[in-house]
Structure formats: structure tokens, C-alpha cells
Design a protein around this motif. Sequence first.
Motif, PDB file in Angstrom:
ATOM      1  N   GLY A  15      -7.904   5.211   5.020  1.00  0.00           N
ATOM      2  CA  GLY A  15      -7.131   5.427   6.247  1.00  0.00           C
ATOM      3  C   GLY A  15      -5.659   5.591   5.963  1.00  0.00           C
ATOM      4  O   GLY A  15      -5.234   5.756   4.825  1.00  0.00           O
ATOM      5  N   VAL A  48      -1.425  -5.320  -1.053  1.00  0.00           N
ATOM      6  CA  VAL A  48      -1.696  -4.605  -2.306  1.00  0.00           C
ATOM      7  C   VAL A  48      -2.456  -3.315  -1.980  1.00  0.00           C
ATOM      8  O   VAL A  48      -2.095  -2.226  -2.427  1.00  0.00           O
ATOM      9  CB  VAL A  48      -2.543  -5.478  -3.268  1.00  0.00           C
ATOM     10  CG1 VAL A  48      -2.989  -4.654  -4.475  1.00  0.00           C
ATOM     11  CG2 VAL A  48      -1.754  -6.701  -3.725  1.00  0.00           C
ATOM     12  N   VAL A  49      -3.509  -3.459  -1.154  1.00  0.00           N
ATOM     13  CA  VAL A  49      -4.356  -2.314  -0.812  1.00  0.00           C
ATOM     14  C   VAL A  49      -3.558  -1.232  -0.077  1.00  0.00           C
ATOM     15  O   VAL A  49      -3.546  -0.069  -0.488  1.00  0.00           O
ATOM     16  CB  VAL A  49      -5.557  -2.753   0.064  1.00  0.00           C
ATOM     17  CG1 VAL A  49      -6.297  -1.534   0.620  1.00  0.00           C
ATOM     18  CG2 VAL A  49      -6.504  -3.634  -0.751  1.00  0.00           C
ATOM     19  N   ILE A  98      -9.925  -3.905  -7.054  1.00  0.00           N
ATOM     20  CA  ILE A  98     -10.317  -3.549  -5.682  1.00  0.00           C
ATOM     21  C   ILE A  98     -10.588  -2.043  -5.681  1.00  0.00           C
ATOM     22  O   ILE A  98      -9.776  -1.282  -6.196  1.00  0.00           O
ATOM     23  CB  ILE A  98      -9.165  -3.825  -4.678  1.00  0.00           C
ATOM     24  CG1 ILE A  98      -8.775  -5.302  -4.692  1.00  0.00           C
ATOM     25  CG2 ILE A  98      -9.549  -3.382  -3.267  1.00  0.00           C
ATOM     26  CD1 ILE A  98      -7.465  -5.584  -3.975  1.00  0.00           C
ATOM     27  N   ALA A 150      -0.874   0.722  -1.857  1.00  0.00           N
ATOM     28  CA  ALA A 150      -1.399   1.835  -2.664  1.00  0.00           C
ATOM     29  C   ALA A 150      -1.897   2.999  -1.806  1.00  0.00           C
ATOM     30  O   ALA A 150      -1.479   4.133  -1.993  1.00  0.00           O
ATOM     31  CB  ALA A 150      -2.529   1.342  -3.566  1.00  0.00           C
ATOM     32  N   VAL A 151      -2.796   2.717  -0.841  1.00  0.00           N
ATOM     33  CA  VAL A 151      -3.477   3.821  -0.146  1.00  0.00           C
ATOM     34  C   VAL A 151      -2.700   4.386   1.041  1.00  0.00           C
ATOM     35  O   VAL A 151      -3.021   5.474   1.526  1.00  0.00           O
ATOM     36  CB  VAL A 151      -4.902   3.440   0.329  1.00  0.00           C
ATOM     37  CG1 VAL A 151      -5.748   2.953  -0.842  1.00  0.00           C
ATOM     38  CG2 VAL A 151      -4.867   2.413   1.442  1.00  0.00           C
ATOM     39  N   LEU A 207      -9.986   0.884  -4.274  1.00  0.00           N
ATOM     40  CA  LEU A 207      -9.048   1.384  -3.252  1.00  0.00           C
ATOM     41  C   LEU A 207      -9.578   2.612  -2.521  1.00  0.00           C
ATOM     42  O   LEU A 207      -9.146   2.914  -1.414  1.00  0.00           O
ATOM     43  CB  LEU A 207      -7.696   1.686  -3.893  1.00  0.00           C
ATOM     44  CG  LEU A 207      -6.980   0.456  -4.463  1.00  0.00           C
ATOM     45  CD1 LEU A 207      -5.798   0.866  -5.321  1.00  0.00           C
ATOM     46  CD2 LEU A 207      -6.521  -0.475  -3.338  1.00  0.00           C
ATOM     47  N   LEU A 240      -4.881   1.886 -10.352  1.00  0.00           N
ATOM     48  CA  LEU A 240      -4.577   0.724  -9.512  1.00  0.00           C
ATOM     49  C   LEU A 240      -5.860  -0.005  -9.099  1.00  0.00           C
ATOM     50  O   LEU A 240      -5.869  -1.229  -8.965  1.00  0.00           O
ATOM     51  CB  LEU A 240      -3.767   1.152  -8.278  1.00  0.00           C
ATOM     52  CG  LEU A 240      -2.287   1.493  -8.546  1.00  0.00           C
ATOM     53  CD1 LEU A 240      -1.680   2.280  -7.389  1.00  0.00           C
ATOM     54  CD2 LEU A 240      -1.470   0.211  -8.777  1.00  0.00           C
ATOM     55  N   MET A 298      -4.514   6.064  -8.229  1.00  0.00           N
ATOM     56  CA  MET A 298      -5.394   5.210  -7.424  1.00  0.00           C
ATOM     57  C   MET A 298      -6.527   4.640  -8.278  1.00  0.00           C
ATOM     58  O   MET A 298      -6.941   3.492  -8.096  1.00  0.00           O
ATOM     59  CB  MET A 298      -5.961   6.039  -6.266  1.00  0.00           C
ATOM     60  CG  MET A 298      -5.972   5.353  -4.943  1.00  0.00           C
ATOM     61  SD  MET A 298      -4.389   4.596  -4.483  1.00  0.00           S
ATOM     62  CE  MET A 298      -3.472   6.029  -3.970  1.00  0.00           C
ATOM     63  N   ALA A 336       3.195   0.529  -7.186  1.00  0.00           N
ATOM     64  CA  ALA A 336       2.364   1.720  -6.977  1.00  0.00           C
ATOM     65  C   ALA A 336       3.135   2.994  -7.318  1.00  0.00           C
ATOM     66  O   ALA A 336       2.594   3.919  -7.940  1.00  0.00           O
ATOM     67  CB  ALA A 336       1.862   1.767  -5.531  1.00  0.00           C
ATOM     68  N   TYR A 352     -10.662   2.518   1.125  1.00  0.00           N
ATOM     69  CA  TYR A 352      -9.691   2.372   2.221  1.00  0.00           C
ATOM     70  C   TYR A 352      -8.910   3.659   2.449  1.00  0.00           C
ATOM     71  O   TYR A 352      -7.718   3.717   2.210  1.00  0.00           O
ATOM     72  CB  TYR A 352      -8.732   1.221   1.923  1.00  0.00           C
ATOM     73  CG  TYR A 352      -9.459  -0.079   1.771  1.00  0.00           C
ATOM     74  CD1 TYR A 352      -9.769  -0.847   2.891  1.00  0.00           C
ATOM     75  CD2 TYR A 352      -9.888  -0.524   0.531  1.00  0.00           C
ATOM     76  CE1 TYR A 352     -10.475  -2.023   2.772  1.00  0.00           C
ATOM     77  CE2 TYR A 352     -10.603  -1.704   0.404  1.00  0.00           C
ATOM     78  CZ  TYR A 352     -10.887  -2.450   1.522  1.00  0.00           C
ATOM     79  OH  TYR A 352     -11.593  -3.603   1.410  1.00  0.00           O
ATOM     80  N   LEU A 383       4.713  -1.727  -3.306  1.00  0.00           N
ATOM     81  CA  LEU A 383       5.006  -0.299  -3.254  1.00  0.00           C
ATOM     82  C   LEU A 383       5.694   0.172  -4.536  1.00  0.00           C
ATOM     83  O   LEU A 383       5.340   1.216  -5.091  1.00  0.00           O
ATOM     84  CB  LEU A 383       5.871   0.020  -2.031  1.00  0.00           C
ATOM     85  CG  LEU A 383       6.325   1.473  -1.924  1.00  0.00           C
ATOM     86  CD1 LEU A 383       5.126   2.424  -1.906  1.00  0.00           C
ATOM     87  CD2 LEU A 383       7.171   1.686  -0.670  1.00  0.00           C
ATOM     88  N   THR A 442      -6.248  -3.910  -9.949  1.00  0.00           N
ATOM     89  CA  THR A 442      -6.337  -4.889  -8.863  1.00  0.00           C
ATOM     90  C   THR A 442      -7.758  -5.398  -8.683  1.00  0.00           C
ATOM     91  O   THR A 442      -7.981  -6.334  -7.912  1.00  0.00           O
ATOM     92  CB  THR A 442      -5.904  -4.264  -7.518  1.00  0.00           C
ATOM     93  OG1 THR A 442      -6.755  -3.146  -7.235  1.00  0.00           O
ATOM     94  CG2 THR A 442      -4.464  -3.809  -7.549  1.00  0.00           C
ATOM     95  N   VAL A 474      -3.636  -9.632  -0.134  1.00  0.00           N
ATOM     96  CA  VAL A 474      -4.518  -8.574  -0.636  1.00  0.00           C
ATOM     97  C   VAL A 474      -4.324  -7.311   0.217  1.00  0.00           C
ATOM     98  O   VAL A 474      -4.256  -6.193  -0.299  1.00  0.00           O
ATOM     99  CB  VAL A 474      -6.002  -9.021  -0.620  1.00  0.00           C
ATOM    100  CG1 VAL A 474      -6.920  -7.843  -0.936  1.00  0.00           C
ATOM    101  CG2 VAL A 474      -6.220 -10.154  -1.615  1.00  0.00           C
ATOM    102  N   PHE A 524      -4.009   8.672   3.816  1.00  0.00           N
ATOM    103  CA  PHE A 524      -4.473   8.940   2.455  1.00  0.00           C
ATOM    104  C   PHE A 524      -5.471  10.099   2.406  1.00  0.00           C
ATOM    105  O   PHE A 524      -5.387  10.977   1.539  1.00  0.00           O
ATOM    106  CB  PHE A 524      -5.125   7.670   1.930  1.00  0.00           C
ATOM    107  CG  PHE A 524      -5.573   7.726   0.504  1.00  0.00           C
ATOM    108  CD1 PHE A 524      -4.708   8.103  -0.503  1.00  0.00           C
ATOM    109  CD2 PHE A 524      -6.867   7.369   0.164  1.00  0.00           C
ATOM    110  CE1 PHE A 524      -5.120   8.132  -1.827  1.00  0.00           C
ATOM    111  CE2 PHE A 524      -7.283   7.391  -1.155  1.00  0.00           C
ATOM    112  CZ  PHE A 524      -6.412   7.777  -2.147  1.00  0.00           C
TER     113      PHE A 524
END
Lengths: 283, 283
Positions: free
Chosen positions: B214, A178-179, B207, A182-183, B209, B201, B198, A245, B212, A242, B205, A175, B217
Motif C-alpha cells: 500500500g 520500519v515497514v 519482514i 521502506a514501502v 516487505l 531490507l 526492498m 532505507a 505491504y 527512512l 529486517t 515495527v 508502493f
Amino acid sequence: MFKRVAIVGVGFMGGSFSLAVKSRLGCSTFGMDINPEAIKRGKELGVIDEGSTQMLALRDFEPDLVVLAVPVGAFEQVARGLKEVLDEKVLITDLGSVKGRLVYMMEDFFGGYFVGGHPIAGTEKSGVQYSNPELFKNKRVVLTPTQRTDRLALQKVKFMWERLDAFVEFMDPFVHDVVFGAVSHLPHAVAFALMDAMEKLSKKTNIDLFLYPGGGFKDFTRIAASDPVMWRDIFLENRENLLWAIEEFIQSLEKLKGLIENEKKEELIEYLQRAREHRLRID
Amino acid sequence: MFKRVAIVGVGFMGGSFSLAVKSRLGCSTFGMDINPEAIKRGKELGVIDEGSTQMLALRDFEPDLVVLAVPVGAFEQVARGLKEVLDEKVLITDLGSVKGRLVYMMEDFFGGYFVGGHPIAGTEKSGVQYSNPELFKNKRVVLTPTQRTDRLALQKVKFMWERLDAFVEFMDPFVHDVVFGAVSHLPHAVAFALMDAMEKLSKKTNIDLFLYPGGGFKDFTRIAASDPVMWRDIFLENRENLLWAIEEFIQSLEKLKGLIENEKKEELIEYLQRAREHRLRID
């Protein structure tokens, strides 16, 4: 708490970690790096107490914690080397930006004594000379325990980060990828690609566009100055997430392009407005 | 130097300009905005001395300089209104991010007394309440004179910006749009599209995003919080250059994607290294 900390990879991240545990937790630190210059500078600057380019030297240091701060592409080779020189039950953690299968690979070497970690802190600067003991203060650190992770080991690593004033959270290794695919990994890929586009556009227009860094360009692309080896390894290791994304992002950009091309005034406002609201939600 | 300055569009840019000329040049300022709330707030905050929602009120103010600080999509309508209430030979300039054909359109209304201007200064914030009298200090201002521009008018506008501690440079209106299409409008389009990606995504997912931010981003996407109407107008007005830049950028990103997909380690390092060097050259 840990008393003797070995850091593999004496760069900006490893150096910052060393300074933090020295100053905040009173640890002795030992730096390992294949580059003798990094060890020399690290010692001169007081970032590490001791150091060596030879894995074997770790045996005498007898660390109670080993931290991997090398590019993720080097993890397997480092793990192989560590396995030969470390006592069993020495705790191992890392500062890497990719977790996923790497965590399970590390467990193949160290069993439950490996605790995957990813401090969400960094900079586009690289090199031990930029080390900052306050780097992790008020930052998030993601730990990625598995079924196999030793619970005491996990608690010790968690407690250590909290004593460095970081906020710890747990996440599944896959997980996590995945996070951060993206970010974090996507924005870095985009920033690097923007530089490539700017180089091509400079050639085609015969104007050095890099002379006009105003209007958001400078801050926006700061992360394109990040360390190439570190980022190559992250991109390759987290390839699957990646690429997904990037594909989603290209579709988003194509959509925006279509709205501009066809002068869809209303839909364009909606698109920008929604983006703006999401961005404001972050602050 | 100017004594009575009318500002059309009392937002962040117009407000900052008003504060700057009031405090540094001792000008009286008059704000024009279709939104009565902006006028009210502008006056309450002391950003403008007087103001009105009615173009006709400008006639009594008798400005010696009029500055357009509205979204570029409103220029033509504003020009039409100004033409009816202003004396001939009143100097007109603007703070818009697109020049090109807009400059020639403005000359159709005001002849040589229009001087196109673009201060390379801004923020993702919008609204008169964020006005900052120091916004232009040590910033670049691009002026886009043409064959038709009155030389004295140009010198007066240049001198005014220099007295606000900005660095003035001249550029052809169409060259301006090529340059800023690449270094400013493209990054903004990319930042907005990243937010869209984002959002998608996050849904796919399951989630959030946006929790997050950091890993680069947050800074990277700050400009996605910029004013939607302002940016819609910029994107549409500079459509041709922007679409070209987006196309080149997508190709750059596809190239990077290919290198990752096919695990081209050496070429990937070269790509990232070259991007990094270009970025470092900016600082």
C-alpha cells in the motif's frame, strides 16, 4: 459503537473519515481545524456536521471518539489541547502514517484510551473538497496496540474499521515504522527527489523535461504531488528508518549503475529479472 | 499508404502495431521472430496474418514497410539480415526507445529509407498476447529524421501514425536520448533499484516487505515489472545519458537526505513544495 465523533484536522483524510462514519455508522461528526476555511468548506460540503477552530468547543460536543487527522508533527500540541477539554476515558485514535514513539507519547497523555491507527489508503490529493466516503473500503488498516492499550478500546476501534469494510491488522508501533519507512516513505522520498533531479536536468539541458511525461514518468511520480507539510512531518518523525532505507536504496542504484557502466550484460539481466519477479509477486 | 507491413519482433509492441495497421489501415502483416512460439501465438490470436522465424521468408512477402519491434540491442543484427532480403527503397522504421547513434547505424544500412520512430506508449506487460490495437491512440510518437532521411519516406511514416490517431513530433536523435534518458529510462532504473532495495531490507529486517504494497508502493513500482531484456538493451544503449541522469538523481536524493538528517524544516518544505508544483504542472 460510536455516536459522536470529533475529527481533528479537516483535510482529505479527516474529511473522508467523517463522511465514512456519517454515512456508514450514522455518527454525528465535529471537525476541528486551525484553518477556518477548512471548517467552512467542510460544513458547506456536508463533510462535517459541525466544526470549530477552537479546541474548547469540543467540550460541548461531548465526543465518544476523537480522531487525529493532522500532520504527525502536530500530534503533541493537539494532544496537549485535547487533554484539557476531554473527559477521561474518551477514546482517541489517529490516521497518521508514523507510529513508533508517537504512540507512547500519546499514551503519556491518554493512557490506554489511545489506539494508534494507520489506514493504508490515501491519494496525492489534499484538501477537504476531495473527501471520499469509500476511501477505506477494502483497504488495510494497521492498528498498533501496546501492553498498555485498553482491550475494550482496541476492540471498539477494530470493530469500527471493519464496519467501514476495512481489513484490520495489528502491528508493533516500531515495527510499523520500519515497514512503512521502506514501502511508503522511501518511495515518496524517491518521487520528490526525482522531481528535483528533473528540474536540475531541465536547466542543464535547456529542455523543459516536464513536457515529456510519457514512458512511465507520469504514473511513477504521481505521489510527488502529495501534501508537503504532511510529508515533511512523516519524513522527520520516521527519520531513522527512512534514512536507513534511503541509504540501502542508493546502494542498490549504485549497483545498477555499476552494471550499466561496466556493461555487465548477464548480471544486468539477473538484476532486472529479480526486480521484475518481486514486483509481479505484489499483484 | 502502406499495404504490406512486415514486423520484426512479435511481442507486445510489434503485436499492437500489427493489430493497429490491420484494423485501421487494412494492411496485411507479416511477423518475424526468432521465437517460433511468438509466431504461432500471433497467428492463432489473429495479431499477425502470416509469419516466420526465417528472415528469408520476407522476400516472398514483399513488404512496403518494415518495422523493427525488437529490443534495441538486436537492431544491428536484424538490419544485417534485412539488408540481404529486402529490395532497395523499402521503407524501414522502428518502435525503439533509444535513437541516437542507432539511427545513424541504421542509415548505414538503409540510407534515407530508414525513419527512426519512438511511440511514447507501452506497458509493463510483455508478450504478443497483450497486444492492443488502440495502444497508440492519442499517444505521442517521436520521429527522429536526419539530414539524410528521405522526405517522402518521412511524410509517409508521419501520415501513417496520424491515421492511427497518434500525435507526431520530430526530434533530433541525440536530443531524443537525452530527454528519454531522463524522463523514462531514469524512472525505470529507479523502479528496478527500489525492488532490489526492498529485497535487501526484507532480509535485514526479517519482514517480507512485499506483503505491504500500500501507500503508493504498488503504483510507483509497476514499471519494475517491465521486460528485462528490453530494458537491459535500453540501459546499455543509452548508457551515457542514463548514467548522468542517475548521478543527478542520487545527488537530489542525497540533498533530501541531508535536509531530513539535519531537520531543516523550512528547506524541507521548500524542497517538497517545489517538487509538488513541478508534478502538478504535468497533469
